[in-house]
Design a protein around this motif. Structure first.
Motif, PDB file in Angstrom:
ATOM      1  N   ASN A  56     -33.897  -2.885 -21.734  1.00 30.14           N
ATOM      2  CA  ASN A  56     -32.698  -3.729 -21.625  1.00 30.14           C
ATOM      3  C   ASN A  56     -31.903  -3.709 -22.925  1.00 30.14           C
ATOM      4  O   ASN A  56     -30.669  -3.664 -22.907  1.00 30.14           O
ATOM      5  CB  ASN A  56     -33.080  -5.162 -21.261  1.00 30.14           C
ATOM      6  N   HIS A  57     -32.599  -3.745 -24.040  1.00 36.29           N
ATOM      7  CA  HIS A  57     -31.929  -3.720 -25.336  1.00 36.29           C
ATOM      8  C   HIS A  57     -31.096  -2.445 -25.488  1.00 36.29           C
ATOM      9  O   HIS A  57     -29.937  -2.491 -25.879  1.00 36.29           O
ATOM     10  CB  HIS A  57     -32.952  -3.817 -26.467  1.00 36.29           C
ATOM     11  N   GLU A  60     -28.011  -2.374 -23.213  1.00 32.76           N
ATOM     12  CA  GLU A  60     -26.937  -3.219 -23.728  1.00 32.76           C
ATOM     13  C   GLU A  60     -26.265  -2.588 -24.945  1.00 32.76           C
ATOM     14  O   GLU A  60     -25.057  -2.671 -25.102  1.00 32.76           O
ATOM     15  CB  GLU A  60     -27.466  -4.606 -24.090  1.00 32.76           C
ATOM     16  N   SER A  61     -27.032  -1.974 -25.808  1.00 33.10           N
ATOM     17  CA  SER A  61     -26.463  -1.438 -27.042  1.00 33.10           C
ATOM     18  C   SER A  61     -25.742  -0.115 -26.827  1.00 33.10           C
ATOM     19  O   SER A  61     -24.976   0.313 -27.691  1.00 33.10           O
ATOM     20  CB  SER A  61     -27.545  -1.279 -28.114  1.00 33.10           C
ATOM     21  N   LYS A  63     -23.841   0.486 -23.941  1.00 31.83           N
ATOM     22  CA  LYS A  63     -22.709   0.298 -23.034  1.00 31.83           C
ATOM     23  C   LYS A  63     -21.420   0.543 -23.802  1.00 31.83           C
ATOM     24  O   LYS A  63     -21.264   0.076 -24.933  1.00 31.83           O
ATOM     25  CB  LYS A  63     -22.686  -1.119 -22.464  1.00 31.83           C
TER      26      LYS A  63
END
Length: 70
Positions: A56-57, A60-61, A63
């Motif tokens: 997930n990290h 998100e980073s 995108k």
């Protein structure tokens, strides 16, 4: 480190005695390490496994940032 070793002995080594061979102990230890580092639910990470939190990290980073100009 001593706490980690103590937990492994209590939760893995002692309950599954007698171990037949050293290879069985090594495999059991490797499986325990994999579970502990990748699959266990971790309260400090929002009750998700570490591997899911890491995925997930990175999602998100990576995108693309949307910006608008007027």
């Amino acid at each position: 480190m001593e706490s980690t070793i103590g937990c492994a002995k209590t939760e893995l080594i002692k309950p599954q005695r007698p171990w037949k061979t050293l290879a069985h102990v090594e495999l059991g230890t490797a499986e325990r390490v994999d579970w502990y580092n990748r699959r266990r639910i971790h309260g400090e990470l929002g009750h998700v496994p570490p591997v899911e939190y890491e995925a997930n990290h990175y999602m998100e980073s990576t995108k693309p940032q949307v910006t608008t100009t007027i």
